[in-house]
Design a protein around this motif. Structure first.
Motif, PDB file in Angstrom:
ATOM      1  N   PHE A   1      -5.128  -4.336  -9.425  1.00 36.55           N
ATOM      2  CA  PHE A   1      -5.383  -5.567 -10.140  1.00 36.55           C
ATOM      3  C   PHE A   1      -6.408  -6.382  -9.351  1.00 36.55           C
ATOM      4  O   PHE A   1      -6.289  -6.577  -8.150  1.00 36.55           O
TER       5      PHE A   1
ATOM      6  N   GLY B   1       4.488 -12.465  -1.562  1.00 38.92           N
ATOM      7  CA  GLY B   1       3.921 -11.265  -0.952  1.00 38.92           C
ATOM      8  C   GLY B   1       2.958 -11.574   0.173  1.00 38.92           C
ATOM      9  O   GLY B   1       2.277 -10.697   0.689  1.00 38.92           O
TER      10      GLY B   1
ATOM     11  N   LEU C   1       1.851  -2.832   1.847  1.00 42.28           N
ATOM     12  CA  LEU C   1       1.415  -4.162   1.433  1.00 42.28           C
ATOM     13  C   LEU C   1       1.626  -4.249  -0.072  1.00 42.28           C
ATOM     14  O   LEU C   1       0.818  -3.753  -0.842  1.00 42.28           O
ATOM     15  N   PRO C   2       2.728  -4.845  -0.485  1.00 42.60           N
ATOM     16  CA  PRO C   2       3.048  -4.836  -1.913  1.00 42.60           C
ATOM     17  C   PRO C   2       2.093  -5.740  -2.681  1.00 42.60           C
ATOM     18  O   PRO C   2       1.476  -6.625  -2.105  1.00 42.60           O
ATOM     19  N   PRO C   3       1.977  -5.502  -3.998  1.00 44.09           N
ATOM     20  CA  PRO C   3       1.125  -6.376  -4.792  1.00 44.09           C
ATOM     21  C   PRO C   3       1.694  -7.795  -4.817  1.00 44.09           C
ATOM     22  O   PRO C   3       2.891  -7.993  -4.641  1.00 44.09           O
ATOM     23  N   TYR C   4       0.820  -8.771  -5.022  1.00 43.09           N
ATOM     24  CA  TYR C   4       1.302 -10.151  -5.126  1.00 43.09           C
ATOM     25  C   TYR C   4       2.076 -10.314  -6.418  1.00 43.09           C
ATOM     26  O   TYR C   4       1.664  -9.822  -7.464  1.00 43.09           O
ATOM     27  N   ARG C   5       3.183 -10.991  -6.327  1.00 44.82           N
ATOM     28  CA  ARG C   5       3.955 -11.257  -7.538  1.00 44.82           C
ATOM     29  C   ARG C   5       4.312 -12.728  -7.541  1.00 44.82           C
ATOM     30  O   ARG C   5       4.897 -13.219  -6.575  1.00 44.82           O
TER      31      ARG C   5
END
Lengths: 254, 472, 345
Positions: free
Chosen positions: B53, B157, B284-288
Motif C-alpha cells: 500500500f 504500528g 515490520l507490520p503494515p500500519y493500521r
C-alpha cells in the motif's frame, strides 16, 4: 469437504443470531474447546475478542499474546471455550511461543482449531496452516483482514482455497465484525461433525525424506492405529524433538 | 501399549535421521513453502500484489530515513512525556484535593466521632489511607494518559519502526532492538516496562532489558525531579531562565538514565550475561489505524489499573510503616529519629542526609511518596513548625514553602543534585521488584536487579559529593 | 566528622575499588586463579595429555616431555608426575625420548575428543552461544561427561559425523571420518574449492578468521597466492589472509565443471532497487537461528528485495513473501542469493 457448505456459510442463512451469547471469561462447563492459532499481525486477538466479547489488548506487535488467553461464547445452547494461542510463524522451531501453541493443538486436542490468516499475505501464512493441518483435521480457516486485501486489489477464490486445503474457509474483517456470524456457524458445524474436513497434507517433500517419513509413519501407525497425525509425529521424530519422544514413551499421544 | 515397540520406533527414527543427514529441516521448510505457493497461486489473484500500500511505504521512508528517523522519534517521545506531565497536573491536583484535603479530614472527623483510639486512627488513616491516597493521586493521572498514548502508537504500528531504527545502538551494547520499546515503556512505569520485555524472545536479552529498565525515569520519579530542580537548580540562575534551567536539568537526568541503560547493558553482556549471540529478526507490520476509544479503554484496563492495583497493595503497608516508625519510641527518640541520626553520617558521605536515605527505604513501595515523606521527616527531625503532625505525610502547594522547609533541614545545591541522581539510581520500587520476580522466576536476578542500581547510586553520589567539596 | 576530608574519602574509595578489581577482574583476578587451582585434578591432566598426544599423532609429529610442557598450561613437575603415572597404567609408553599412545591410551583419547566435538556441536545447534566460546566450554565439559551421557547427547544430536568446525567426531567404536581437502595456503591460483574445516586452535588465529566473516561450506576461488598473502573470492566477497591464517582453513578442491555457485553472493551485499532470488542459507547459520530464518520465509527460490534501510544502515528490512522483515547485517551475510539479471522497475 464439500464446497456447497462453504457457500451456505457465506450466505449466512443458517446463522441464528438469537442463539449467540458472548460469555467473556466465564469458561466453566463448556461443550467444545476451540483453539485460535495464526501468524503474528493477522488480527488473531481481534477475532478472539469478536467471538467472546472480551476486550483483550491486541498489539500490532509480534508475539503479543505470550500467555494463553481464554474466553467463551454460547451458541444454540452449546458452550464453546476459546483459547487464544500465541502468534507464531511456524510450529517447527523450538521457541517458547511455538511450544505453547504446538502443545495445545497436539495434546490439548481442541475440538476445532481456527487458523487466522492475513488475506493479503496468504502464501506466507499458509506455512503455518499446512503444519497445523498435519496435526489436526478439525480446522477452520479464518481469512481475516479482507478489507485490507480488497484495498490492495487482492482477490481470493474462497471456494478453490477451501477445496485445496480441505477445510472450510470463512472470509472476515474482524475489526468491523464482518464475517463473524458465519465463522461462528462454521465452528459450530465442524465441532458438531456436520462438516467433515479432509485436510490437505504437505506434498512437496523431497524424495529422500519422503521415503523416510513413509517408513517411519507406517511403523507408528502399526503401533498406534488410531493416531490421526502419525505423519507429523514422524516429522518431529526425524527432527529429534525430545518432547515428542517423551510423549511417545509415556503414552500421551495414544 | 508396548514399550519395546515404542523404543523400536524411536530407534528407527534415529537411523533414518542419520541417513537423511542434517538437511532435513531445510528441506521440510522448503517443501512446505513450495506447497504454500502452489496453493496460493491457485486461489489468489491480484493486480499488483507485489506492491505494498503506497501510503505505508511513504510513511516508512520518512520515519526510518537518515535525516528524519531520529528527530521524529525524539519528538514523539518528548510530546508523549510532555502531554503526560502537563496533562496529569490538573487531574492530579483535583484528586489530591479530593482525597487528601477533603476526604482525609472527613475520615479523621469520622474516627473522632466514633471514638477511635488515637493510635488506631493514626495507623489506619494517617498511615495506610494517606499513602494509598497519595499513590492514587500522583500515579493514576499520568498513567491513564501515558499508557493509552503509548498503546495507540503501538497499535498504529510505529513502535516496531522505533526498534528497527535503534537496533544498531542496542546491538552495540549486546542487547535487542526491542529493548528500545521496553525502555520507553519504562518512562511510564518500570513495572509495565518489565512486563513488556515479553516481546523479546531470547532469555538473555530479555534479562538485560529487565535489569536495565529501572534506568528509565518513571512517572513516579518525574515529579520529584521537577520539584527539586525547580527549587534548587532554578534558584541559582537568573529568574528569566530559571524555568529553562530546571527543565534541562531534569532532561539531563533522563538522558543520563538512557546512557546508564546502554552502559549497563553492555557491561552485562560482556560479563555475567555473556555467551549467547544476539540476533534480531522483526516483522515490520503494515500500519493500521488504531480504533481510538477501544484502545484507550483496553489500555486503561490492561495496563493502568493492574499496575495501580499492585502499587496500592504495596503502598498501604508502607504508609503504616511510616506512621509506626515516627510514633514508636525507643527511649526518648522515635525509631525514625533514631534511624535518621544513625544514617546521617553515611548520608553526608553521599552528599545526602539521613532523612533522604530513610525516606528512600520506607518509600521502596512507591516512589510517589518520597517527597511527602521527606517533608514530614524533615519537619520532625528539625523540630520546625509546619506539617500535619507526627507521622503524617504532607505536601505543600507552593515550591517556595517546600524550599523553606528543606533549607531548614540543611539542604544545599549539592543535596539537591545528589537527590536527583539518587532518584534516578536506586532500587526499583517494590511493585517493579515483584514484577521482576514474576517475570524471571529467579530470586538471584531479582536481587541483582534491585541491588545493582543502589550500588551505582551510592558510588555516583559519593563521587559527586567528594569532588564537589574539593572544587567548591 | 572531624577527620573527614573529601580527598581522603576519595583515596580510600580508589583503594577499595582497586582491591576489588584485582580480586574479581575476569580471568586473571585472584579469586578466579585460586578457584581454578582448587578445581584442577589428576583426571583433567591425564585427559589433556592424552588429547595432546592424539593431536600430535594425527598431525604426524612426535611428542616428548618438552613439547608437552610447552602446550599444556599445568606446572611442569605436575605433568611429569602424571606422565609417570600414565606409563605405569599403560596409557602411554616411551620410545627413547618420544612419547607414544598405547591402544588403550588412544581409545581413551578418542573418547575425550568425541566429547569435545560433540559438545561443540551441541553448543552450535542447540544454544545461541557465540562460536568464539565453543572451544573453551568444550574444554571444560570434556572432563565432565560420562560415556553414557555422551552417547545420549550424540543420539539427541542425530549422531553427527562432523563438528561445527568441520572436524570429524569419533564414533563410540573409535572410528574417525576423514576430512577431505588441503590447507588453503597450499592451493594454486584459480583453483576452486569448498571450505570444509576451520581450525579453532590457536585462539588468536581463530579469532582473526571469525573477524573476517569467513563461513564454513562456502565455495571459494583463489586469485592470488604469494608468501605475503592469499586472496580468494567467496560468496561475492574478497578475502585477504596471511598464509599462516590460511593454513588453518581446509578446502576441498572442486572440479571447475561442477562449480555452480559462481554468481552466488551474500544478501548483505544486495543494494536498494535490486531484486534477487534466495539460493540458500549458509552452513554458518545454525540451530534455532537457521530454523527461524526458514520459518520467516527465507527459503530457496524466494524473491527478495530491500524494503527499508534503518537510519544507521543496519539492520535492513527485506521484502520477502509480501512482508517486510528486518535482519541485522551479520544474519543477512549468511543468506546466499543470486541477483536477478534485469533490475526491478
Amino acid at each position: 469437504m464439500e464446497s456447497k457448505i462453504a457457500s451456505a456459510c457465506q450466505s449466512c442463512s443458517q446463522f441464528n443470531a438469537n442463539g449467540l451469547k458472548k460469555l467473556g471469561v466465564s469458561t466453566d462447563n463448556f461443550d467444545f474447546v476451540i483453539a485460535i492459532a495464526g501468524n503474528p499481525n493477522t488480527g488473531k486477538s481481534t477475532v478472539f475478542n469478536a467471538l467472546t466479547g472480551l476486550r483483550q489488548h491486541t498489539g500490532n506487535w509480534p508475539g503479543k499474546t505470550v500467555v494463553r488467553a481464554e474466553g467463551a461464547f454460547q451458541y444454540n445452547d452449546r458452550k464453546f471455550k476459546l483459547v487464544d494461542l500465541p502468534g507464531t510463524y511456524s510450529l517447527l522451531s523450538t521457541s517458547q511461543d511455538e511450544e505453547v501453541a504446538r502443545n495445545f493443538i497436539l495434546f490439548g486436542k481442541p475440538d476445532v482449531t481456527i487458523i487466522v490468516v492475513d488475506a493479503g499475505r496468504l502464501e506466507r501464512n499458509l506455512n503455518l496452516v499446512l503444519q497445523i493441518l498435519e496435526i489436526t483435521n478439525k480446522a477452520v480457516l479464518c481469512l481475516n483482514l479482507m478489507d485490507e486485501a480488497n484495498r490492495n486489489n487482492i482477490n481470493i477464490e474462497v471456494r478453490s482455497l477451501a477445496r485445496d486445503l480441505g477445510i472450510p474457509v470463512v472470509p472476515t474483517s474482524a475489526r468491523f465484525n464482518e464475517g463473524i456470524p458465519e465463522l461462528i456457524q462454521t465452528i459450530n458445524d465442524v465441532a458438531t461433525g456436520e462438516i467433515i474436513c479432509k485436510s490437505r497434507h504437505i506434498k512437496n517433500v523431497n524424495g529422500n525424506i519422503n521415503e523416510a517419513v513413509k517408513k517411519l509413519s507406517a511403523e507408528i501407525e502399526k503401533q498406534f492405529p488410531s493416531m490421526p497425525n502419525s505423519r507429523w509425529i514422524a516429522f518431529r521424530l526425524l527432527e529429534g524433538d525430545t518432547r515428542i519422544i517423551k510423549a511417545l514413551r509415556n503414552g500421551e499421544l495414544a | 501399549m508396548n514399550t519395546t515397540s515404542v523404543e523400536k520406533i524411536i530407534a528407527l527414527s534415529r537411523d533414518l535421521r542419520w541417513q537423511i543427514g542434517d538437511e532435513f529441516h531445510d528441506n521440510l521448510a522448503e517443501g512446505i513453502y513450495a506447497d504454500a505457493s502452489e496453493i496460493a497461486m491457485g486461489s489468489v489473484s491480484s493486480d499488483n500484489s507485489k506492491k505494498r500500500f503506497r501510503l505505508d511505504a511513504k510513511i516508512d521512508k520518512i520515519v526510518t530515513s537518515k535525516a528524519w528517523g531520529f528527530p521524529i522519534m525524539i519528538l514523539i517521545l518528548g510530546v508523549v512525556l510532555w502531554i503526560t506531565i502537563i496533562g496529569a497536573n490538573y487531574p492530579s491536583s483535583m484528586l489530591a484535593d479530593l482525597l487528601l484535603e477533603n476526604f482525609h479530614p472527613f475520615l479523621k472527623g469520622l474516627a473522632a466521632s466514633i471514638g477511635m483510639p488515637w493510635w488506631l486512627d493514626g495507623f489506619l488513616i494517617d498511615g495506610v489511607y494517606l499513602a494509598v491516597a497519595w499513590v492514587i493521586a500522583v500515579m493514576l493521572p499520568p498513567m491513564a494518559i501515558f499508557f493509552p498514548m503509548f498503546t495507540l502508537l503501538e497499535d498504529f504500528g510505529y513502535l516496531p519502526r522505533v526498534a528497527f531504527n535503534l537496533d544498531y545502538l542496542f546491538k552495540k551494547s549486546g542487547a535487542h532492538g526491542k529493548q528500545a520499546l521496553t525502555m520507553s515503556m519504562g518512562f511510564g512505569c518500570n513495572a509495565a516496562g518489565v512486563v513488556a520485555t515479553r516481546i523479546i524472545d531470547s532469555p538473555r536479552e530479555r534479562l538485560i532489558a529487565i535489569i536495565t529498565n529501572n534506568f528509565s525515569l518513571c512517572n513516579g520519579r518525574w515529579p520529584t525531579q521537577i520539584l527539586i530542580a525547580t527549587i534548587f537548580i532554578g534558584a541559582v540562575v537568573p529568574a528569566s531562565i530559571s524555568g529553562l534551567a530546571s527543565l534541562s536539568a531534569v532532561i539531563s537526568i533522563a538522558i543520563l538514565g538512557i546512557f546508564f541503560m546502554f552502559v549497563v547493558s553492555w557491561a552485562l553482556s560482556k560479563t555475567v550475561l555473556k555467551g549467547e549471540v544476539s540476533t534480531f529478526n522483526l516483522e515490520l507490520p503494515p500500519y493500521r489505524p488504531p480504533r481510538f476509544w477501544k484502545t484507550v479503554y483496553t489500555s486503561i484496563i490492561d495496563r493502568t489499573l493492574i499496575v495501580l492495583w499492585r502499587a496500592i497493595l504495596f503502598a498501604a503497608p508502607a504508609g503504616a510503616v511510616i506512621w509506626l516508625i515516627s510514633n514508636i519510641y525507643i527511649g526518648d527518640l522515635s525509631i525514625a529519629s533514631w534511624t535518621i541520626t544513625s544514617l546521617d553520617g553515611f548520608g553526608f558521605l553521599l552528599g545526602l542526609n539521613g532523612v533522604i536515605l530513610l525516606a528512600y527505604i520506607v518509600a521502596i513501595p512507591a516512589n510517589e511518596i518520597v517527597i511527602p515523606t521527606i517533608l514530614m521527616l524533615t519537619v520532625m527531625a528539625t523540630g520546625i513548625a509546619g506539617g500535619d503532625g507526627v507521622g503524617v505525610m504532607f505536601e505543600l502547594d507552593s515550591a517556595g514553602e517546600t524550599a523553606t522547609i528543606l533549607k531548614a533541614g540543611g539542604w544545599t545545591l549539592l543535596t539537591a543534585v545528589n537527590l536527583m541522581l539518587f532518584s534516578l539510581l536506586h532500587n526499583p520500587c517494590s511493585t517493579t521488584i515483584y514484577t521482576i520476580y514474576k517475570e524471571t522466576k529467579s530470586v538471584k536476578w531479582t536481587v541483582f536487579a534491585s541491588v545493582l542500581p543502589v550500588i551505582m547510586g551510592f558510588v555516583l553520589t559519593f563521587l559527586v559529593a567528594q569532588i564537589w567539596r574539593i572544587v567548591f | 566528622m572531624t577527620t573527614y576530608n573529601p580527598v581522603y574519602a576519595l583515596l580510600i574509595f580508589v583503594a577499595i575499588s582497586t582491591v576489588i578489581y584485582l580480586i574479581f577482574r575476569p580471568v586473571k583476578g585472584w579469586f578466579w586463579v585460586i578457584k581454578n587451582n582448587l578445581s584442577f585434578n589428576e583426571k583433567t591432566v591425564i585427559e589433556d595429555i592424552l588429547k595432546q598426544l592424539y593431536h600430535f599423532e594425527n598431525s604426524g609429529k612426535e611428542a616428548n616431555i618438552k613439547s608437552l610442557t610447552g602446550v599444556l598450561k599445568f606446572k611442569d613437575h605436575l605433568i611429569i608426575d602424571v606422565i609417570n603415572l600414565m606409563t605405569i597404567n599403560k596409557l602411554i609408553y616411551f620410545e627413547g625420548d618420544v612419547l607414544r599412545l598405547t591402544n588403550t591410551g588412544r581409545d581413551y583419547s578418542l573418547r575425550i575428543v568425541r566429547v569435545h566435538r560433540l559438545w561443540e556441536k551441541y553448543l552450535a545447534e542447540k544454544t545461541g552461544i557465540d562460536k568464539a566460546e565453543w572451544h573453551d566450554r568444550a574444554e571444560f565439559m570434556e572432563h565432565k561427561l560420562s560415556q553414557e551421557e555422551t552417547n545420549s547427547l550424540a543420539s539427541q544430536l542425530g549422531n553427527p559425523v562432523y563438528d561445527p568446525h568441520g572436524d570429524p567426531i569419533p564414533t563410540t567404536s573409535g572410528k574417525v571420518a576423514k576430512v577431505k581437502g588441503v590447507a588453503l595456503s597450499s592451493l594454486a591460483v584459480n583453483s576452486i574449492g569448498k571450505i570444509t574445516h576451520i581450525e579453532d586452535e590457536p585462539d588468536v588465529i581463530y579469532k582473526q578468521i571469525i573477524a573476517e566473516n569467513i563461513h564454513i561450506g562456502s565455495q571459494i576461488r583463489v586469485v592470488e597466492n604469494s608468501p605475503e598473502r592469499i586472496i580468494f573470492y567467496a560468496e561475492g566477497e574478497e578475502f585477504k589472509l596471511a598464509p599462516i591464517v590460511a593454513a588453518n582453513l581446509t578446502v576441498a578442491p572442486l572440479d571447475k565443471t561442477i562449480m555452480v555457485e559462481e554468481n552466488t553472493i551474500r544478501l548483505s551485499s544486495l543494494k536498494e532497487n535490486e531484486t534477487a532470488k534466495i539460493v540458500g542459507i549458509s552452513k554458518e547459520s545454525r540451530g534455532e537461528r537457521r530454523r527461524r530464518l526458514l520459518d520467516l520465509g527465507f527459503v530457496k527460490g524466494t524473491q527478495i528485495s530491500i524494503d527499508l534501510m534503518s537510519p544507521l544502515q543496519n539492520p535492513t528490512a527485506y521484502l520477502v513473501k509480501g512482508t517486510s522483515i528486518a535482519l541485522r547485517k551479520d544474519q543477512a551475510s549468511k543468506i546466499l542469493i543470486k541477483k536477478d539479471e534485469s533490475h526491478g522497475k
